[in-house]
Design an enzyme around this catalytic site. Structure first.
Site, short mmCIF file in Angstrom:
data_model
loop_
_atom_site.label_atom_id
_atom_site.label_comp_id
_atom_site.label_asym_id
_atom_site.label_seq_id
_atom_site.Cartn_x
_atom_site.Cartn_y
_atom_site.Cartn_z
N ARG A 70 -3.93 -0.92 -1.27
CA ARG A 70 -5.13 -1.30 -2.03
C ARG A 70 -5.06 -2.80 -2.35
NH1 ARG A 70 -7.42 2.48 -0.54
NH2 ARG A 70 -8.20 4.25 -1.70
N HIS A 102 -11.05 -2.98 5.57
CA HIS A 102 -10.71 -1.69 4.97
C HIS A 102 -11.07 -0.54 5.92
CE1 HIS A 102 -10.07 0.62 0.95
NE2 HIS A 102 -9.73 1.38 1.98
#
Ligand code: NDP
Ligand code: OXD
Length: 309
Positions: free
Chosen positions: A224, A272
């Protein structure tokens, strides 16, 4: 029984079709057409707005469309006592492992530098050692990290892991806990972060951590954005402590146009997309959770909100 779905609008139809094919008596409703909130038994969600789930008084489970639940757990009004199930799926893990393998190999073979040489029409021979002499360290050995480690071992890399509790895996040198971090970093030339974002792991990829790595190490972060202190990455790259970074996740997503990462010569940016849940493979896990709730059996892959994953 009814399930409400929240994600990007183009994901609804494939999920509805896959779910209704597998559970014909399940009504699958899109978020904006949820109808009577009291009729909703399940929420299948990815990044729902804060506070949105509390309006369903009879929810039996919150099923997360992704592996990471950090965004869900940020919501202070999540319905109390409703289990949250994270996504654990073979395709999700395999796609992540492919991403890790691709980028570890790129670092191992110094491909970013070779790409730059090509652009400069430079002929400079760079010799790479065999994979067995390259020490890769994987932070987090769960569904994602475990599969990534298996792929790396299959190619012959010298693999170590760092986890919260001891997690032995054949062929992998295991380190765990605060005391295991320094020796893990000291032997790691390519660092792969596949941790969940929790109170303990927020900001872990910082200056101090980079200093614990051998000079010239590579960083690959597909965990993350909250794991990384972005200014510290830039500084470590500019000082040569890090030779390069491959980043799939960022503090702000989409990555803003003025981010220095876009154009930094030592940084590879991916949007992502290291691994994305697909309904064809993942529907069976959602169906299994629904079956378990109906049968009164314990759910699998339930998140512990106290530890954050
Ligand atoms: P898991 O819960 O299966 O595994 C988490 C691993 O991290 C475990 O090995 C756990 O240790 C370890 N861990 C957790 N906290 C700590 C800590 N404080 N110190 C050391 N180790 C710790 O998660 P997944 O493998 O399924 O997913 C991991 C993350 O990958 C997700 O949370 C998400 O953020 C990210 N992800 C990113 C994607 C992308 O496209 N970029 C796609 C999918 C996931 P232990 O074994 O001791 O419990
Ligand atoms: C996930 C993700 O957590 O896609 O599954 O980031």
């Amino acid at each position: 029984m009814a399930l409400v779905f929240y994600s990007d609008s183009d994901r609804f139809e494939p999920w509805r079709d896959a779910l209704t094919a597998a559970v014909p008596d399940l009504e699958v409703r899109n978020w904006d057409e949820a109808g009577d909130p009291a009729e909703i038994d399940f929420a299948l969600v990815w990044l729902p707005p804060q506070g949105a789930l509390q309006r369903f008084p009879n929810l039996k489970a919150i099923l997360n469309l992704g592996a990471g639940v950090d965004a869900l757990l940020k919501d202070p009004s999540l319905p109390k006592g409703v289990p949250i199930v994270r996504m654990v799926d073979d395709d999700l893990a395999k796609c992540m492992a492919e991403y890790v393998l691709l980028h570890v190999l790129r670092c191992h073979r110094e491909q970013p530098a070779l790409d730059a040489q090509q652009r400069a029409k430079q002929w400079r021979i760079v010799a790479s050692p065999a994979a067995c002499h390259r020490r890769v360290g994987v932070m987090g050995l769960g569904a994602m990290g475990g599969e990534a480690a298996r792929h790396l071992l299959a190619v012959g890399f010298d693999v170590a892991s760092w986890t919260r509790s001891a997690k032995p895996m054949p062929g992998v040198e295991g380190f765990h806990g605060a005391e295991g971090l320094a020796p893990f970093l000291a032997r790691t030339e390519i660092l792969v972060c596949l941790l969940p974002l929790t109170a303990e792991t927020r900001g872990i990829l910082d200056r101090d951590l980079f200093r614990g790595l051998p000079r010239g190490a590579y960083l690959i972060n597909a965990g993350r954005g909250g794991h990384q202190v972005e200014a510290d990455i830039l500084q470590a790259l500019d000082e040569g402590q890090l030779a390069g970074a491959t980043l799939d996740v960022f503090a702000t997503e989409p990555l803003p146009a003025d981010s220095p990462f876009w154009t930094h010569p030592k940084v590879t940016v991916t949007p992502h997309n290291a691994s994305i849940t697909n309904p064809h493979s993942a529907v069976r896990h959602v169906v299994e959770s629904i079956r378990r709730v109906r049968a009164g059996e314990p759910l699998r892959n339930v998140v512990d909100p106290a530890v954050g994953y």
